[in-house]
Enzyme design. Sequence first.
Site, PDB file in Angstrom:
ATOM      1  N   ASP A  48       4.298  -2.279  -5.831  1.00 44.43           N
ATOM      2  CA  ASP A  48       3.159  -1.369  -5.629  1.00 44.43           C
ATOM      3  C   ASP A  48       3.473  -0.375  -4.503  1.00 44.43           C
ATOM      4  O   ASP A  48       2.689   0.532  -4.224  1.00 44.43           O
ATOM      5  CB  ASP A  48       1.843  -2.122  -5.394  1.00 44.43           C
ATOM      6  CG  ASP A  48       1.835  -2.906  -4.091  1.00 44.43           C
ATOM      7  OD1 ASP A  48       2.897  -3.024  -3.445  1.00 44.43           O
ATOM      8  OD2 ASP A  48       0.754  -3.420  -3.724  1.00 44.43           O
ATOM      9  N   SER A  49       4.662  -0.522  -3.906  1.00 46.70           N
ATOM     10  CA  SER A  49       5.150   0.522  -2.990  1.00 46.70           C
ATOM     11  C   SER A  49       5.244   1.863  -3.703  1.00 46.70           C
ATOM     12  O   SER A  49       5.363   2.903  -3.050  1.00 46.70           O
ATOM     13  CB  SER A  49       6.516   0.135  -2.402  1.00 46.70           C
ATOM     14  OG  SER A  49       7.418  -0.241  -3.425  1.00 46.70           O
ATOM     15  N   GLU A 119       0.989 -11.158  -2.922  1.00 44.20           N
ATOM     16  CA  GLU A 119       1.121 -11.296  -1.468  1.00 44.20           C
ATOM     17  C   GLU A 119       0.174 -12.379  -0.946  1.00 44.20           C
ATOM     18  O   GLU A 119      -0.922 -12.537  -1.486  1.00 44.20           O
ATOM     19  CB  GLU A 119       0.775  -9.957  -0.782  1.00 44.20           C
ATOM     20  CG  GLU A 119       1.701  -8.832  -1.167  1.00 44.20           C
ATOM     21  CD  GLU A 119       1.364  -7.512  -0.464  1.00 44.20           C
ATOM     22  OE1 GLU A 119       0.523  -7.502   0.457  1.00 44.20           O
ATOM     23  OE2 GLU A 119       1.972  -6.491  -0.839  1.00 44.20           O
ATOM     24  N   GLU A 186       9.398 -10.622   3.946  1.00 48.50           N
ATOM     25  CA  GLU A 186       9.559  -9.241   4.399  1.00 48.50           C
ATOM     26  C   GLU A 186       9.381  -9.166   5.914  1.00 48.50           C
ATOM     27  O   GLU A 186       8.334  -9.581   6.451  1.00 48.50           O
ATOM     28  CB  GLU A 186       8.518  -8.340   3.704  1.00 48.50           C
ATOM     29  CG  GLU A 186       8.618  -6.890   4.167  1.00 48.50           C
ATOM     30  CD  GLU A 186       7.765  -5.925   3.354  1.00 48.50           C
ATOM     31  OE1 GLU A 186       7.169  -6.338   2.339  1.00 48.50           O
ATOM     32  OE2 GLU A 186       7.690  -4.745   3.757  1.00 48.50           O
TER      33      GLU A 186
HETATM   34  O1  KIV Z   1       5.742  -3.069  -3.310  1.00 39.84           O
HETATM   35  C1  KIV Z   1       6.881  -3.386  -2.980  1.00 39.84           C
HETATM   36  O2  KIV Z   1       7.881  -2.691  -3.215  1.00 39.84           O
HETATM   37  C2  KIV Z   1       7.021  -4.627  -2.262  1.00 39.84           C
HETATM   38  C3  KIV Z   1       8.184  -4.698  -1.348  1.00 39.84           C
HETATM   39  C4  KIV Z   1       7.801  -4.062  -0.060  1.00 39.84           C
HETATM   40  C5  KIV Z   1       8.632  -6.051  -1.179  1.00 39.84           C
HETATM   41  O3  KIV Z   1       6.205  -5.484  -2.348  1.00 39.84           O
END
Ligand code: KIV
Length: 284
Positions: A48-49, A119, A186
């Site tokens: 979701d980044s 998460e 992370e």
């Molecule tokens: O959304 C993402 O790319 C992630 C990474 C920061 C691990 O969760």
Amino acid sequence: MTDRKKATLPFLFNKVEMGEPITMLTCYDYPTAYFQEQAGIEIILVGDSLGMTILGYDTTLPVTMDDMIRHAQAVRRGSPSAWLIGDMPYMSYQPSVESAIRNAGRFMAEAFCDAVKLEGGAEMADRMAGIVAAGIPTMGHLGLTPQSASALGGFRVQGRGALQAKKIIDDAKALEKAGAFAILLEMVPERVCQIITERAENCFIISLGSGPHAHGQLLIYHDMFGLYPKFKPKMAKVYGDAGNVILERLKNYAKEVRAKEFPQPENWFTMKDEEYQELLRLLK
Ligand code: KIV
């Protein structure tokens, strides 16, 4: 595309068993997935980044399930072989176990993902267990969890103090008990990552900025290639400055168009003389 075999959980656990580090990258689009497929990357995370790297938000919070599904579908088309993980976006699993199972199911049915990631620690163990019980492999994510950045005091290292480190270690066990096949750590100190990795029994550990002791490594693709202009996290290694290469070539393009140096004959299409004459006649 390639003669790669489809990555499976037994394949990944076999690598762990053999002590071979697992490669993992984020990816959000078809062409990048195509290259990652060719490069033999074993796990691809549609993170979701993408809210930040692709959509330009300042956080991951505005990302929706529909955003995630659209990008995961494109990535799957580019990489049929990688173990593809769909990242559960904000509020797609926090409200209830049922919301978690339904949304995890969308990644599997609509985007052909192999697994999902969520998460959170012990407080998310029931969501994790529910998704796993529905037959969907699930990865945990501890340490800096960007969806909770506000509560964590920003994008900063987690677990430097003994008490907080102990909580992360306990959370990792809670997620493993809930059925996680893997846990992403992370921005956790490498010693904490080492303890969690050594204690992992039924899951493997992936590090993002958490040191060399994990079973595998993850980088954010845009950080690897200087493609995210707002900031570069300290832990990211830049493998190529594609961002600056692209910027320079864009300036070249603009300069050539303005100087009437582009296009050249190889950049346009022609028609035969007789067709052109006929066209002029038709236009009279
Ligand atoms: O959304 C993402 O790319 C992630 C990474 C920061 C691990 O969760």
